[in-house]
Design an enzyme around this catalytic site. Structure first.
Site, mmCIF file in Angstrom:
data_model
loop_
_atom_site.group_PDB
_atom_site.id
_atom_site.type_symbol
_atom_site.label_atom_id
_atom_site.label_comp_id
_atom_site.label_asym_id
_atom_site.label_seq_id
_atom_site.Cartn_x
_atom_site.Cartn_y
_atom_site.Cartn_z
ATOM 1 N N TYR A 102 -10.399 -14.128 -45.235
ATOM 2 C CA TYR A 102 -9.685 -12.845 -45.244
ATOM 3 C C TYR A 102 -10.646 -11.679 -45.430
ATOM 4 O O TYR A 102 -11.595 -11.748 -46.212
ATOM 5 C CB TYR A 102 -8.636 -12.834 -46.373
ATOM 6 C CG TYR A 102 -7.907 -11.508 -46.446
ATOM 7 C CD1 TYR A 102 -6.821 -11.237 -45.622
ATOM 8 C CD2 TYR A 102 -8.345 -10.494 -47.301
ATOM 9 C CE1 TYR A 102 -6.179 -10.007 -45.649
ATOM 10 C CE2 TYR A 102 -7.709 -9.261 -47.340
ATOM 11 C CZ TYR A 102 -6.628 -9.018 -46.510
ATOM 12 O OH TYR A 102 -6.009 -7.801 -46.536
ATOM 13 N N LYS A 142 17.049 20.728 -10.495
ATOM 14 C CA LYS A 142 16.344 19.491 -10.854
ATOM 15 C C LYS A 142 17.196 18.482 -11.601
ATOM 16 O O LYS A 142 18.036 18.827 -12.417
ATOM 17 C CB LYS A 142 15.122 19.832 -11.735
ATOM 18 C CG LYS A 142 13.982 20.518 -11.006
ATOM 19 C CD LYS A 142 13.299 19.631 -9.979
ATOM 20 C CE LYS A 142 12.443 18.565 -10.589
ATOM 21 N NZ LYS A 142 11.209 19.102 -11.181
ATOM 22 N N HIS A 158 0.826 -1.216 0.000
ATOM 23 C CA HIS A 158 0.000 0.000 0.000
ATOM 24 C C HIS A 158 0.860 1.267 0.000
ATOM 25 O O HIS A 158 0.435 2.308 0.486
ATOM 26 C CB HIS A 158 -0.955 0.041 1.200
ATOM 27 C CG HIS A 158 -1.676 -1.244 1.432
ATOM 28 N ND1 HIS A 158 -2.859 -1.559 0.791
ATOM 29 C CD2 HIS A 158 -1.359 -2.326 2.191
ATOM 30 C CE1 HIS A 158 -3.251 -2.768 1.176
ATOM 31 N NE2 HIS A 158 -2.353 -3.257 2.018
ATOM 32 N N SER A 211 15.934 20.585 -15.673
ATOM 33 C CA SER A 211 14.788 21.440 -15.934
ATOM 34 C C SER A 211 15.295 22.723 -16.577
ATOM 35 O O SER A 211 16.354 23.229 -16.212
ATOM 36 C CB SER A 211 14.080 21.756 -14.616
ATOM 37 O OG SER A 211 13.326 22.940 -14.753
ATOM 38 N N GLU A 220 10.338 7.556 -16.705
ATOM 39 C CA GLU A 220 8.975 8.025 -16.992
ATOM 40 C C GLU A 220 8.557 7.621 -18.413
ATOM 41 O O GLU A 220 7.416 7.250 -18.656
ATOM 42 C CB GLU A 220 8.902 9.541 -16.828
ATOM 43 C CG GLU A 220 9.056 9.958 -15.377
ATOM 44 C CD GLU A 220 9.270 11.456 -15.229
ATOM 45 O OE1 GLU A 220 8.420 12.095 -14.626
ATOM 46 O OE2 GLU A 220 10.276 11.982 -15.720
HETATM 47 N N1 ARG Z 1 -2.202 -5.376 -48.076
HETATM 48 C C1 ARG Z 1 -2.998 -6.509 -47.769
HETATM 49 C C2 ARG Z 1 -2.923 -6.782 -46.258
HETATM 50 O O1 ARG Z 1 -2.062 -6.288 -45.654
HETATM 51 C C3 ARG Z 1 -2.520 -7.704 -48.511
HETATM 52 C C4 ARG Z 1 -3.580 -8.721 -48.798
HETATM 53 C C5 ARG Z 1 -4.531 -8.186 -49.772
HETATM 54 N N2 ARG Z 1 -5.483 -9.159 -50.187
HETATM 55 C C6 ARG Z 1 -6.568 -8.814 -50.834
HETATM 56 N N3 ARG Z 1 -7.364 -9.763 -51.181
HETATM 57 N N4 ARG Z 1 -6.839 -7.593 -51.113
HETATM 58 O O2 ARG Z 1 -3.724 -7.466 -45.711
#
Ligand code: ARG
Length: 459
Positions: free
Chosen positions: A317, A283, A156, A277, A290
């Site tokens: 993706y 200082k 504490h 400072s 920090e």
């Molecule tokens: N620049 C894209 C990324 O970083 C690469 C992959 C792109 N793929 C796509 N189907 N557009 O994710």
């Protein structure tokens, strides 16, 4: 030129292009993109999609490109390509013409970027490990030099019980050892190669994916293409390991800042690592600590950002994933730099042994030892706690230490107290008693230091 112009009839809007392009930050993946491309070209030849001669041409040109990038890492930024994958392909095309256009057969930027980033992450995780080991080594040296110096230990932020300065340093060694094992643990899981998973459904080419994975230094090939192209767990895991480690660094920094304050005065910063400072001539500021504390906030922010980006993404993706890079690159760079800075500045931090000892003796930090003394004379601990509490009140009203009270006064509170109480109240006696595993007894700390040094030698 974009890699996908065929089905488009209108020109790309400039504002969209700027928003969409990633070359300005993914250029950092150039060497990994070239590495993955060389491995891919070899597998295309093995699958008889390109001839051995074409594979040779691609490999030579890619090796030259890698050389050029190694000499000038910012080389890709001199072009207007969309991303690093487009840049590598357009450079190859300029060099080789038609042959270069065969390289992208059976692969996608989705499996490519996933592979590039994993290769980059594996490489950089190793560098962070080295930085972490350097920080640990500096702490071990600090602990060794602190010898049997003693300081107040706090709970504490109230003085609690004396501890060895070395014990304090070794506490951070423990934290950093856990951080190291977190990196190693993440490295095992990320050792899986997405290349050859195509855009999402797998490649249409009979590629030996295990051979491909091994040629890139991965332990194995990813098992599921949908997962492989969209898995960024390793980014999150390493970001989490970085966040934990920076949190440790931040706590260490906070301790040091306090220990260097006028109020504590336990540690002294060397001139070489302090700033002054512009106004107050007297200082000497602990800016470096920090900053270590401050940079932790930004690392934690990157962890929160990536996990929120991934949350709710449908398979497989999505372009959201392009957001996995900038924060992560910054996180790794900040983390590594912070560790190296700690390793550099620790030798410039000295301990004011006398001040530390003086403070350790104040604040009734031997009250627990008096209670333990009464226990050793047969009093139950709860009762001993009560008696010592009353004595602390009396002593603090008189503004004297417990050991400065006359025996007769002490005996008014418990007849169990005898002349040997004064030895039990000595700082050293209290320290030496804490000799069970993990305790701060000098002998125990010495063996903890020896264990940590032996562990370090094994790394
Ligand atoms: N620049 C894209 C990324 O970083 C690469 C992959 C792109 N793929 C796509 N189907 N557009 O994710």
């Amino acid at each position: 030129m974009a890699m996908w112009g065929g089905r488009f009839q209108e020109a790309t809007l400039e504002e969209f292009r700027q928003f969409n392009d990633s070359l300005s930050f993914d250029y950092l993946l150039a060497l990994q993109d070239i590495q993955a491309s060389r491995a891919w070209a070899k597998q295309l030849a093995a699958a008889t999609i390109i001839t051995a001669d074409e594979a040779e041409q691609l490999d030579t040109a890619l090796a030259q490109l890698a050389q050029a990038v190694a000499e000038n890492p910012k080389l890709p930024l001199q072009t207007a390509d969309e991303d690093i994958h487009s840049w590598v392909e357009s450079q190859l095309t300029q060099q080789l013409g038609a042959v270069a256009k065969k390289l992208h057969t059976g692969r996608s930027r989705n499996d490519l970027v996933a592979t590039d980033l994993r290769l980059w992450t594996k490489l950089n995780a190793e560098s962070v490990k080295q930085a972490l080991l350097a920080a640990i080594q500096a702490l071990l040296v600090f602990a060794e030099q602190a010898g049997t110096d003693v300081m107040p230990g706090y709970t504490h932020l109230q003085r609690a019980q004396p501890v060895l300065v070395a014990h304090w340093a070794l506490a951070y060694v423990e934290m950093f050892r856990r951080d190291l094992s977190r990196i190693e643990d993440a490295l095992v899981r990320m050792d899986s190669c997405p290349l050859g998973c195509g855009a999402l459904a797998g490649t249409g080419i009979a590629i030996d994916r295990q051979a491909l994975a091994e040629s890139l230094g991965f332990a194995h090939a990813a098992r599921n293409s949908l997962d492989a192209v969209s898995d960024r767990d390793y980014v999150v895991e390493l970001s989490a390991a970085g966040s934990m480690c920076m949190t440790h660094l931040s706590r260490l920094a906070e301790d040091v800042i306090f220990f260097c304050s006028g109020e504590a005065g336990f540690f002294k910063l060397g001139d070489a690592i302090s700033s002054g400072s512009s106004l107050m001539p007297q200082k000497k500021n602990p800016d470096v600590f920090e900053l270590l504390r401050g940079k932790t906030g930004r690392v934690l922010g990157h962890l929160v950002a990536i996990i929120h980006t991934l949350k709710g993404l449908p398979l497989a993706y999505n372009k959201d994933m392009q957001e996995d890079k900038q924060g992560f690159f910054d996180l790794i760079q900040t983390w590594q730099q912070s560790l190296l800075v700690l390793a550099t500045v620790l030798p410039h931090l000295s301990v004011n042994s006398a001040k530390c000892r003086q403070a350790a003796e104040l604040g009734y930090s031997n009250a627990t030892d008096l209670a333990d003394y009464l226990v050793s004379k047969g009093m139950p601990f709860r009762d001993a706690h009560e008696v010592v509490g009353e004595l602390v009140v009396v002593a603090s009203v008189q503004q004297v230490a417990l050991e400065a009270m006359p025996l007769a006064t002490l005996q008014q509170y418990s007849a169990l107290i005898a002349d040997d109480v004064f030895a039990a109240l000595q700082l050293e006696a209290g320290l030496e008693k804490r000799s069970a595993l993990a305790g701060t007894a000098p002998k125990r700390v010495l063996s903890a230091l020896a264990e940590a040094k032996a562990w370090f030698e094994q790394q």
